[in-house]
Design a protein around this motif. Sequence first.
Motif, PDB file in Angstrom:
ATOM      1  N   GLU A  65      29.507  45.443  27.971  1.00 60.33           N
ATOM      2  CA  GLU A  65      28.655  46.612  28.181  1.00 60.33           C
ATOM      3  C   GLU A  65      29.109  47.829  27.385  1.00 60.33           C
ATOM      4  O   GLU A  65      28.288  48.593  26.883  1.00 60.33           O
ATOM      5  CB  GLU A  65      28.630  46.957  29.684  1.00 60.33           C
ATOM      6  CG  GLU A  65      28.013  45.879  30.559  1.00 60.33           C
ATOM      7  CD  GLU A  65      26.537  45.672  30.281  1.00 60.33           C
ATOM      8  OE1 GLU A  65      25.849  46.661  29.985  1.00 60.33           O
ATOM      9  OE2 GLU A  65      26.071  44.522  30.361  1.00 60.33           O
ATOM     10  N   ALA A  66      30.423  48.047  27.326  1.00 58.95           N
ATOM     11  CA  ALA A  66      30.931  49.274  26.695  1.00 58.95           C
ATOM     12  C   ALA A  66      31.711  49.025  25.412  1.00 58.95           C
ATOM     13  O   ALA A  66      32.145  49.972  24.763  1.00 58.95           O
ATOM     14  CB  ALA A  66      31.818  50.040  27.697  1.00 58.95           C
ATOM     15  N   GLY A  67      31.909  47.752  25.035  1.00 62.49           N
ATOM     16  CA  GLY A  67      32.649  47.440  23.816  1.00 62.49           C
ATOM     17  C   GLY A  67      34.117  47.802  23.893  1.00 62.49           C
ATOM     18  O   GLY A  67      34.771  48.005  22.867  1.00 62.49           O
ATOM     19  N   MET A  68      34.667  47.863  25.102  1.00 64.01           N
ATOM     20  CA  MET A  68      36.068  48.253  25.293  1.00 64.01           C
ATOM     21  C   MET A  68      36.979  47.029  25.243  1.00 64.01           C
ATOM     22  O   MET A  68      36.645  45.969  25.767  1.00 64.01           O
ATOM     23  CB  MET A  68      36.239  48.959  26.644  1.00 64.01           C
ATOM     24  CG  MET A  68      35.376  50.192  26.826  1.00 64.01           C
ATOM     25  SD  MET A  68      35.439  50.793  28.534  1.00 64.01           S
ATOM     26  CE  MET A  68      37.151  51.292  28.640  1.00 64.01           C
ATOM     27  N   TYR A  69      38.136  47.185  24.620  1.00 63.43           N
ATOM     28  CA  TYR A  69      39.148  46.129  24.698  1.00 63.43           C
ATOM     29  C   TYR A  69      39.772  46.192  26.078  1.00 63.43           C
ATOM     30  O   TYR A  69      40.233  47.254  26.523  1.00 63.43           O
ATOM     31  CB  TYR A  69      40.207  46.319  23.622  1.00 63.43           C
ATOM     32  CG  TYR A  69      41.333  45.303  23.726  1.00 63.43           C
ATOM     33  CD1 TYR A  69      41.096  43.950  23.518  1.00 63.43           C
ATOM     34  CD2 TYR A  69      42.630  45.704  24.050  1.00 63.43           C
ATOM     35  CE1 TYR A  69      42.106  43.017  23.633  1.00 63.43           C
ATOM     36  CE2 TYR A  69      43.650  44.776  24.153  1.00 63.43           C
ATOM     37  CZ  TYR A  69      43.393  43.439  23.950  1.00 63.43           C
ATOM     38  OH  TYR A  69      44.400  42.516  24.064  1.00 63.43           O
ATOM     39  N   TRP A  70      39.811  45.067  26.786  1.00 65.24           N
ATOM     40  CA  TRP A  70      40.228  45.071  28.188  1.00 65.24           C
ATOM     41  C   TRP A  70      41.419  44.141  28.432  1.00 65.24           C
ATOM     42  O   TRP A  70      41.517  43.457  29.437  1.00 65.24           O
ATOM     43  CB  TRP A  70      39.046  44.667  29.081  1.00 65.24           C
ATOM     44  CG  TRP A  70      39.075  45.279  30.449  1.00 65.24           C
ATOM     45  CD1 TRP A  70      39.228  44.628  31.638  1.00 65.24           C
ATOM     46  CD2 TRP A  70      38.938  46.659  30.781  1.00 65.24           C
ATOM     47  NE1 TRP A  70      39.200  45.511  32.690  1.00 65.24           N
ATOM     48  CE2 TRP A  70      39.022  46.775  32.195  1.00 65.24           C
ATOM     49  CE3 TRP A  70      38.763  47.822  30.025  1.00 65.24           C
ATOM     50  CZ2 TRP A  70      38.928  47.998  32.853  1.00 65.24           C
ATOM     51  CZ3 TRP A  70      38.668  49.032  30.681  1.00 65.24           C
ATOM     52  CH2 TRP A  70      38.753  49.118  32.067  1.00 65.24           C
ATOM     53  N   GLY A  71      42.331  44.109  27.465  1.00 65.90           N
ATOM     54  CA  GLY A  71      43.542  43.329  27.641  1.00 65.90           C
ATOM     55  C   GLY A  71      43.378  41.867  27.264  1.00 65.90           C
ATOM     56  O   GLY A  71      42.306  41.415  26.885  1.00 65.90           O
ATOM     57  N   TYR A  72      44.477  41.132  27.343  1.00 63.52           N
ATOM     58  CA  TYR A  72      44.484  39.703  26.996  1.00 63.52           C
ATOM     59  C   TYR A  72      44.720  38.848  28.234  1.00 63.52           C
ATOM     60  O   TYR A  72      45.300  39.299  29.220  1.00 63.52           O
ATOM     61  CB  TYR A  72      45.572  39.416  25.956  1.00 63.52           C
ATOM     62  CG  TYR A  72      46.957  39.887  26.358  1.00 63.52           C
ATOM     63  CD1 TYR A  72      47.730  39.188  27.289  1.00 63.52           C
ATOM     64  CD2 TYR A  72      47.505  41.048  25.821  1.00 63.52           C
ATOM     65  CE1 TYR A  72      48.995  39.613  27.672  1.00 63.52           C
ATOM     66  CE2 TYR A  72      48.771  41.493  26.189  1.00 63.52           C
ATOM     67  CZ  TYR A  72      49.502  40.763  27.110  1.00 63.52           C
ATOM     68  OH  TYR A  72      50.751  41.199  27.497  1.00 63.52           O
ATOM     69  N   LYS A  73      44.249  37.625  28.187  1.00 63.12           N
ATOM     70  CA  LYS A  73      44.550  36.627  29.211  1.00 63.12           C
ATOM     71  C   LYS A  73      45.753  35.817  28.741  1.00 63.12           C
ATOM     72  O   LYS A  73      45.968  35.651  27.541  1.00 63.12           O
ATOM     73  CB  LYS A  73      43.359  35.700  29.436  1.00 63.12           C
ATOM     74  CG  LYS A  73      42.080  36.397  29.874  1.00 63.12           C
ATOM     75  CD  LYS A  73      42.216  37.028  31.229  1.00 63.12           C
ATOM     76  CE  LYS A  73      40.920  37.703  31.653  1.00 63.12           C
ATOM     77  NZ  LYS A  73      41.099  38.434  32.926  1.00 63.12           N
TER      78      LYS A  73
END
Length: 398
Positions: free
Chosen positions: A276-284
């Motif tokens: 939705e916001a194109g934000m990087y949200w960390g890695y799994k």
Amino acid sequence: MGKKNKRSQDESELELEPELTKIIDGDSKKKKNKNKKKRSHEDTEIEPEQKMSLDGDSKEEKIKKKRKNKKQEEEPELVTEKTKIQEEEKGNVEEGRATVSIAIAGSIIHNTQSLELATRLAGQIARAATIFRIDEIVVFDNKSSSEIESAATNASDSNESGASFLVRILKYLETPQYLRKSLFPKQNDLRYVGMLPPLDAPHHLRKHEWEQYREGVTLSEKAPNSEGTLVDVGLSKSVVVDQVLGPGIRVTVAMGTDHDLDLVRQIVPPSKPREEAGMYWGYKVRYASQLSSVFKECPFEGGYDYLIGTSEHGLVISSSELKIPTFRHLLIAFGGLAGLEESIEDDNQYKGKNVRDVFNVYLNTCPHQGSRTIRAEEAMFISLQYFQEPISRAVRRL
């Protein structure tokens, strides 16, 4: 998996909304009228016997439609639940978004002389993955090095593999600071994590910062309305979400733009901030018992569609000339102390295979090196920078 249980819990509460029923009925009426007009237009060219057979078929179809509509009215829970599951599956697959994963051998921990140095090594890998927006880190074991024999293991008083140690530190560092105490019990292995530089990823928010999404952990305290769950999202006050969950579960909460902390919030999939916001949200982070398991246990639908191996024995191609085809899920693999060649030899699935047969392309990302060896953490920074432009070109084509 957990979807059957979810259906049994929610099945009694799911009903079709009146407005949705009106829309469906309206659409079906339009289709019927359209069919009537079409039939009347064609009647002039149809023989009487053919016309009778068509009219008979239309009556049967009407009866079938009535039975179908009646069945849907009797079982609306099943229809809505099926739609809900399909939407969740679509969210998990992350349709339309290319992902980049990296795989690294846990044996790199053998190159450290203490628990402190092993922790620093893990911190550098975490920093590299965050800086270059990596979606997934897979840490795999080597058959010949299933246990840590370094000083790092002796300090942690355990006989776990280097991969297991690396997985734990990487997960800890990816977790926002305000959640770590709740999600990670005190362990000797985590003794030196406090000295590592923070990842400062977009989801590692401060108490005074407001963002439309925040990571949180569910609490054991009951919500004021007793119909939801209290979640600690790192603000001055816990928020209430619209689901009843057990304590100690990490969730992604949609905070919106309204700063009123008394409003009931909604839990969303972890992929939502990116979509939705194109934000990087960390890695799994994922553990694999050997190199072949890295590919076999891929969590993405269809698996990895392009595999890149890195080694000083690989092909020398400049970054500007490297052409990566359009991909959905790309994986870049880094070897251990003896490189990917050793990982291939130790894997029973790849017995007798050449390392170049396992990957789509096998590259040397740092030719003409001055040092005889490039450490794993150094190779990761060098290689991920090398792949930036080729990956960007491939993603633009997608």
